[in-house]
Design a protein around this motif. Structure first.
Motif: not given
Length: 279
Positions: A246-249, A22-28, A47-51
């Motif tokens: 959401v992430l793009g190619n 899950f850290s691949l998505i954003g800071p946990v 996550f640290a960031d709601p986004a």
């Protein structure tokens, strides 16, 4: 709250492995893995960031260990609800057609290239099933397995449909197994087709549908003794045809590479407990 709920987590998976994924998505900022009775675990990831919450939901369908993760958003306005686990819907006529077939021949190289090597070289029956199976994401929550089977029957005979996901979320995902590989390839062209009010995400599947009385269920994988008795299906993290809108190619490709690295680490960890061939 920037929190997602993760269910159907393999007992082979640790907090460290989930954190890495899950850290691949954003800071946990916090991750809790809850081990209870049964053959799977649940986790909550903050996550640290709601986004980061929305992209994390697209990890649903990624296989970690021996089972696919179900990722849903944790909402304070909604009571916690267990993920929906249903038996696959079978089309009796199509299943009978499959039963009358001769033993499976080798898959063409163009098809075999999309099957996880650990399955392709050890379980030809499951590999052949995977070649006929697609992953379908972004399914409206009100759509049932029969409606989905009817929808994809436009491509050709459907043998099984397996719904998955969380009933409180607006969308779910599913696996659809066809009678023939050619029909499954035709169904891939349905990517983007609208069912109800949503565009479906259709991709190749990396895992087969578990059927009652069919392939042995992977239950109670808490000990090495049990691990030694089951087929070599601990293949780490595999992307089960998951779309990442959401992430793009470009980011999708980077994430898939990193997920494959996590898969390799998990395979290496359990390689001594996994038989090289089925008995």
């Amino acid at each position: 709250m920037a929190v997602v709920k993760v269910s159907n987590v393999s007992r082979l998976v640790t907090e460290e492995i989930l954190h890495q994924l899950f850290s691949l998505i954003g800071p946990v900022s916090r991750l809790t893995l809850q081990t209870e009775s049964g053959d799977s675990q649940d986790a909550t990831v903050e996550f640290a960031d709601p986004a980061s919450t929305a992209p994390a939901l697209h990890l649903s369908g990624v296989e970690l260990g021996d089972r696919a993760l179900y990722v849903t958003e944790e909402s304070p306005q909604q009571p916690r609800t267990s993920s929906i686990h249903t038996l696959p819907l079978a089309n009796a006529a199509a299943v009978a057609q499959l039963a009358r077939r001769p033993p499976h021949a080798s898959l063409p190289a163009s098809i075999a290239a999309h099957i996880p090597p650990s399955i392709l070289h050890t379980d030809p029956v499951k590999a052949e099933e995977i070649s006929r199976t697609i992953y379908v994401g972004n399914i409206p929550c009100m759509v049932g397995d029969q409606e989905l089977m009817d929808f994809f029957s436009a491509c050709g005979p459907v043998a099984y449909v397996k719904m998955a996901g969380d009933g409180v979320q607006p969308t779910r995902f599913a696996f659809v197994e066809f009678v023939d590989v050619d029909v499954a390839l035709r169904a891939l062209q349905m990517n983007g087709a609208v069912l109800r009010d949503r565009a479906l995400k259709v991709n190749r599947s990396k895992n087969a549908i578990n059927k009652p009385g069919g392939a042995p269920a992977l239950l109670g994988l808490a000990g090495a003794a049990t691990m030694a008795k089951v087929q070599p299906m601990v293949t780490g993290v595999r992307q089960a045809g998951v779309a990442w809108p959401v992430l793009g190619n470009q980011q999708h490709d980077e994430l898939e590479l990193k997920i494959n690295q996590i898969r390799d680490e998990l395979e290496l960890k359990y390689k001594d407990q996994i038989p090289s061939k089925r008995t």
